[in-house]
Motif scaffolding. Structure first.
Motif, PDB file in Angstrom:
ATOM      1  N   GLY A 140       1.154  21.929   6.757  1.00 13.57           N
ATOM      2  CA  GLY A 140       0.256  21.901   8.060  1.00 13.57           C
ATOM      3  C   GLY A 140       0.962  20.957   8.438  1.00 13.57           C
ATOM      4  N   THR A 141       0.511  20.534   9.786  1.00 16.17           N
ATOM      5  CA  THR A 141      -0.873  21.062  10.721  1.00 16.17           C
ATOM      6  C   THR A 141      -0.268  21.784  11.704  1.00 16.17           C
ATOM      7  OG1 THR A 141      -2.727  20.349  10.982  1.00 16.17           O
ATOM      8  CG2 THR A 141      -1.449  18.669  11.379  1.00 16.17           C
ATOM      9  N   THR A 142      -0.898  21.628  12.352  1.00 10.10           N
ATOM     10  CA  THR A 142      -1.416  22.749  14.214  1.00 10.10           C
ATOM     11  C   THR A 142      -1.754  21.292  15.136  1.00 10.10           C
ATOM     12  OG1 THR A 142      -3.391  23.433  13.986  1.00 10.10           O
ATOM     13  CG2 THR A 142      -1.108  24.591  13.336  1.00 10.10           C
ATOM     14  N   ALA A 168     -11.297  16.610  20.840  1.00 12.40           N
ATOM     15  CA  ALA A 168     -11.384  16.170  20.215  1.00 12.40           C
ATOM     16  C   ALA A 168      -9.673  17.893  19.607  1.00 12.40           C
ATOM     17  CB  ALA A 168     -12.114  18.453  19.145  1.00 12.40           C
ATOM     18  N   SER A 169      -8.691  17.766  19.178  1.00  9.64           N
ATOM     19  CA  SER A 169      -7.885  18.450  18.202  1.00  9.64           C
ATOM     20  C   SER A 169      -8.389  19.027  17.396  1.00  9.64           C
ATOM     21  CB  SER A 169      -6.936  17.630  18.357  1.00  9.64           C
ATOM     22  OG  SER A 169      -5.374  17.961  17.889  1.00  9.64           O
ATOM     23  N   LYS A 170      -7.466  20.050  17.630  1.00 14.17           N
ATOM     24  CA  LYS A 170      -7.799  20.944  15.599  1.00 14.17           C
ATOM     25  C   LYS A 170      -6.218  21.020  15.227  1.00 14.17           C
ATOM     26  CE  LYS A 170      -7.899  25.869  15.306  1.00 14.17           C
ATOM     27  NZ  LYS A 170      -7.969  27.169  15.800  1.00 14.17           N
ATOM     28  N   GLY A 171      -6.503  21.363  13.426  1.00 14.09           N
ATOM     29  CA  GLY A 171      -5.544  20.363  12.454  1.00 14.09           C
ATOM     30  C   GLY A 171      -5.842  21.446  11.396  1.00 14.09           C
ATOM     31  N   VAL A 172      -4.995  22.445  11.688  1.00 16.43           N
ATOM     32  CA  VAL A 172      -4.977  24.276  10.431  1.00 16.43           C
ATOM     33  C   VAL A 172      -3.463  23.610   9.125  1.00 16.43           C
ATOM     34  CG1 VAL A 172      -4.588  26.087  10.176  1.00 16.43           C
ATOM     35  CG2 VAL A 172      -6.172  25.668  12.208  1.00 16.43           C
ATOM     36  N   HIS A 173      -4.951  24.037   8.380  1.00 19.96           N
ATOM     37  CA  HIS A 173      -3.440  23.963   6.934  1.00 19.96           C
ATOM     38  C   HIS A 173      -3.076  25.562   6.538  1.00 19.96           C
ATOM     39  CE1 HIS A 173      -4.361  19.575   7.353  1.00 19.96           C
ATOM     40  NE2 HIS A 173      -3.129  19.486   7.386  1.00 19.96           N
ATOM     41  N   ASP A 210      -2.375  30.746  14.997  1.00 16.75           N
ATOM     42  CA  ASP A 210      -2.701  28.888  14.044  1.00 16.75           C
ATOM     43  C   ASP A 210      -1.797  29.332  12.529  1.00 16.75           C
ATOM     44  OD1 ASP A 210      -4.502  27.522  15.599  1.00 16.75           O
ATOM     45  OD2 ASP A 210      -5.805  27.979  14.583  1.00 16.75           O
ATOM     46  N   VAL A 211      -1.826  30.281  11.492  1.00 19.42           N
ATOM     47  CA  VAL A 211      -1.205  30.218  10.684  1.00 19.42           C
ATOM     48  C   VAL A 211      -0.350  31.212  11.371  1.00 19.42           C
ATOM     49  CG1 VAL A 211      -1.247  31.826   8.829  1.00 19.42           C
ATOM     50  CG2 VAL A 211      -3.598  31.428   9.773  1.00 19.42           C
ATOM     51  N   ASP A 212       0.204  31.848  12.087  1.00 16.20           N
ATOM     52  CA  ASP A 212       1.294  32.129  12.713  1.00 16.20           C
ATOM     53  C   ASP A 212       2.383  30.886  12.855  1.00 16.20           C
ATOM     54  OD1 ASP A 212       0.630  35.004  11.861  1.00 16.20           O
ATOM     55  OD2 ASP A 212       0.783  35.090  14.033  1.00 16.20           O
ATOM     56  N   TYR A 213       2.132  30.069  13.441  1.00 21.25           N
ATOM     57  CA  TYR A 213       2.455  29.264  13.695  1.00 21.25           C
ATOM     58  C   TYR A 213       2.907  27.914  13.066  1.00 21.25           C
ATOM     59  CZ  TYR A 213       3.470  24.364  15.205  1.00 21.25           C
ATOM     60  OH  TYR A 213       3.618  22.798  15.327  1.00 21.25           O
ATOM     61  N   LEU A 252       5.160  18.665   9.825  1.00 23.75           N
ATOM     62  CA  LEU A 252       4.907  19.581   9.611  1.00 23.75           C
ATOM     63  C   LEU A 252       5.277  19.262   8.410  1.00 23.75           C
ATOM     64  CD1 LEU A 252       3.438  22.870   9.710  1.00 23.75           C
ATOM     65  CD2 LEU A 252       5.588  23.558   8.695  1.00 23.75           C
ATOM     66  N   PHE A 253       3.762  18.606   7.125  1.00 24.92           N
ATOM     67  CA  PHE A 253       3.695  18.535   5.810  1.00 24.92           C
ATOM     68  C   PHE A 253       4.005  19.399   5.099  1.00 24.92           C
ATOM     69  CE2 PHE A 253       2.670  14.655   8.544  1.00 24.92           C
ATOM     70  CZ  PHE A 253       3.929  13.487   6.754  1.00 24.92           C
ATOM     71  N   VAL A 254       4.672  20.024   4.029  1.00 26.21           N
ATOM     72  CA  VAL A 254       4.816  20.741   2.912  1.00 26.21           C
ATOM     73  C   VAL A 254       4.510  19.927   1.541  1.00 26.21           C
ATOM     74  CG1 VAL A 254       5.362  22.634   1.687  1.00 26.21           C
ATOM     75  CG2 VAL A 254       6.364  22.156   4.233  1.00 26.21           C
TER      76      VAL A 254
END
Length: 585
Positions: free
Chosen positions: A301-303, A261-266, A320-323, A289-291
């Motif tokens: 995102g994403t991470t 499992a890999s976490k992706g944050v947006h 995550d948000v800082d990244y 990274l997509f905008v």
């Protein structure tokens, strides 16, 4: 093939559970109601197989509602020389755009900023050119425009908010975007229309075997009532994503697939906060990274970080948000700040380990391609892939399960429109007439067409029958009360969280995660669902706790602390614990 009602309701769910557990049994039992499982259910049902699909949460409750919401070939995979995966994804992208879901999937231009003037432009042009060529070949013609090159000045005219020093020019290319949760709902509803039996919040807790050890069905618990249903099935297909290993362990003796499992944050920011006419494709030191522009907001995102906590409630952290802010602001001026963020969401990617558990393979390379295997006789497992290739994955899974019989029942989903797609072009041509007759803006009609396609007719009929449903929600003026009603009467929403997380997606579209519209939405849904005041209050309180817990989690620094904050809000309908994936985790 006769198509019956596609409506998902409390009644259809109850009757589906009863029917799938009758003496006749089913040909195929699909475990998992994300995009892959929903796609498999549709594929099997349209082959004429008696099909059942169960999901332990709401439809798309896991990964499939928390993606980047892109239908894309994966431009970056060309640079890994993974031509087969890119070609397959681009072919599927073309089918979604043209045939199966043109109302849900729309072409989206992206700008790829270049940092060096000659060499990067040359190899990027070759890469994007190959991307265009594979798309044209796979779609038998253009489904999106081909690449266009810009000078520095030209690129800044298209995207004025980019820092001049961050580029020397750019290439525009096209992919597509989709509301991932609505795609899953459309797949399930279309499958039901072709005879599939579908039940959400129905969890497989055990698999049954005959005297030879073959898997011949499953025990399924109705999490809403606690009742257990025994389902006989000629084939069981496990499509549970990051829960693959837990599910296959119920029926196998050590075989199957291994999935990480890999976490992706947006993050989500208001549309007016970024000045640009296209999306952005930004390469980072780890990935991309997509905008991504949507009607009222941008998704960024994403991470891509390992997730070692329990898999049901992944959440974003402060880091995550800082990244994301750091990498977005490397090219944006003025910079995006935390104060600009109106929404955050996190999901888990199922990353497939090569090989199978019983083949002696020792490779540790993680692949995005999908694999189908037999974890035990009668139990097919599929994992890997991505949202864009769900249809091909579904076809492969059903072909594998049927074996030689598949030749007599070939897949037809490549040319089977999803609900809302049939008649969409004609409905879209009525856009101006609908706007004038209803006193709506064109944007309002486009919003409805993009969510319901030709089923906009049903929305209009509902409003004609009850004009109060034509009012906008005061706490979420992009939506009509009729959309809340439709979520319950056609899309299987049984709880407020179903509506706010997966149908009217205020959980990430508004700064307060939809709390300002919560009571208004409850007032529309409660009478349809037969709730009394106490039940309505319980539903409101449960969603409020969920929203507040996720907001609290975002202020934590690491995953364990963030998950602990999220878990302070108990689930309204808890799933059963299936145990750890591996004692070593």
């Amino acid at each position: 093939m006769h198509v019956r009602s596609t409506a998902l309701t409390e009644e259809s769910r109850t009757s589906a559970l009863a029917a799938m557990s009758d003496d006749e049994g089913v040909d195929v039992l699909v475990v998992g109601g994300g995009v892959t499982g929903a796609g498999i259910a549709l594929d099997a049902a349209t082959r004429g197989l008696r099909t059942a699909v169960v999901e332990m949460q709401d439809w798309s409750g896991g990964t499939s509602s928390r993606s980047s919401k892109l239908v894309h070939g994966g431009l970056r995979y060309l640079y890994q020389l993974d031509f087969k995966l890119v070609a397959e994804a681009l072919r599927e992208r073309g089918r979604l755009l043209r045939t199966t879901a043109p109302h849900l999937v729309s072409a989206q231009p992206f700008l790829w900023p270049l940092k060096t003037p000659v060499i990067e432009r040359a190899y990027s042009a070759v890469g994007v050119g190959m991307y265009d060529a594979l798309s044209i070949l796979g779609s038998r013609g253009r489904s999106v425009p081909i690449q266009k090159h810009y000078s520095k000045a030209g690129a800044l005219a298209v995207f004025p908010q980019m820092k001049p020093e961050s580029l020397v020019g750019a290439i525009r290319y096209y992919d597509a975007r989709v509301d991932d949760a609505r795609l899953v709902l459309a797949l399930v509803r279309t499958a039901v229309g072709y005879g599939a039996l579908a039940a959400s919040r129905a969890q497989v807790t055990d698999m049954t075997k005959d005297v030879t050890g073959r898997v011949v069905g499953a025990n399924v618990v109705d999490l809403e009532t606690g009742a257990t249903h025994q389902i006989r099935a000629r084939h069981v297909i496990n499509a549970t994503g990051v829960w693959t290993e837990q599910t296959e362990a119920l029926g196998s003796a050590g075989g199957g697939l291994e999935v990480l499992a890999s976490k992706g944050v947006h993050i989500v920011v208001p549309r007016e906060r970024i000045n640009g006419e296209t999306g952005l494709f930004l390469r980072t030191e780890k990935s991309v990274l997509f905008v991504i522009p949507w009607d009222r907001y941008w998704i960024i995102g994403t991470t891509d970080t390992p997730w070692h906590e329990a898999r049901q409630h992944p959440v974003a952290t402060r880091e995550d948000v800082d990244y994301i802010l750091q990498h977005a602001n490397a090219v944006l001026e003025p910079a995006i700040t935390r104060d600009d963020i109106i929404g955050v969401y996190a999901g888990l990617r199922p990353l497939l380990q090569p090989g199978t558990k019983d083949d002696g393979g020792s490779s540790t390379k993680v692949s995005r391609e999908h694999t189908v295997t037999e974890a035990a006789p009668g139990l097919t497992v599929i994992a890997g892939g991505k949202l864009t290739t769900y249809r091909q994955m579904a076809e492969d899974a059903v072909d594998f399960a049927l074996g030689a019989r598949a030749k007599d029942r070939p897949s037809i989903t490549a040319r089977t429109p999803l609900v809302g797609a049939e008649g969409f072009t004609a409905a879209r041509r009525r856009r101006e007439d609908i706007a004038v007759r209803r006193g709506w803006t064109a944007e309002r009609v486009d919003h409805l067409l993009g969510r319901y396609g030709s089923e906009i007719t049903t929305i209009l009929e509902m409003i004609d029958a009850d004009p109060a449903l034509g009012r906008v929600l005061e706490g979420a003026d992009a939506y009509l009360a009729a959309e809340v009603t439709f979520a319950v009467t056609h899309e299987g929403a049984a709880h407020l969280e179903d509506i706010l997380l997966h149908r009217i997606r205020l959980s990430y579209e508004t700064r307060d995660r939809g709390l300002s519209a919560l009571e208004e939405i409850a007032a529309v849904a409660a009478p349809i669902l037969g709730w009394d005041e106490a039940r309505t209050a319980e539903e409101i309180a449960a969603y409020r706790r969920l929203a507040e817990a996720e907001i609290a989690a975002e202020h934590e620094r690491d995953d364990p602390a963030a998950e602990a904050a999220r878990l302070r809000a108990a689930d309204l309908v808890p799933v059963r614990d299936l145990g750890p994936i591996d004692p070593a985790d």
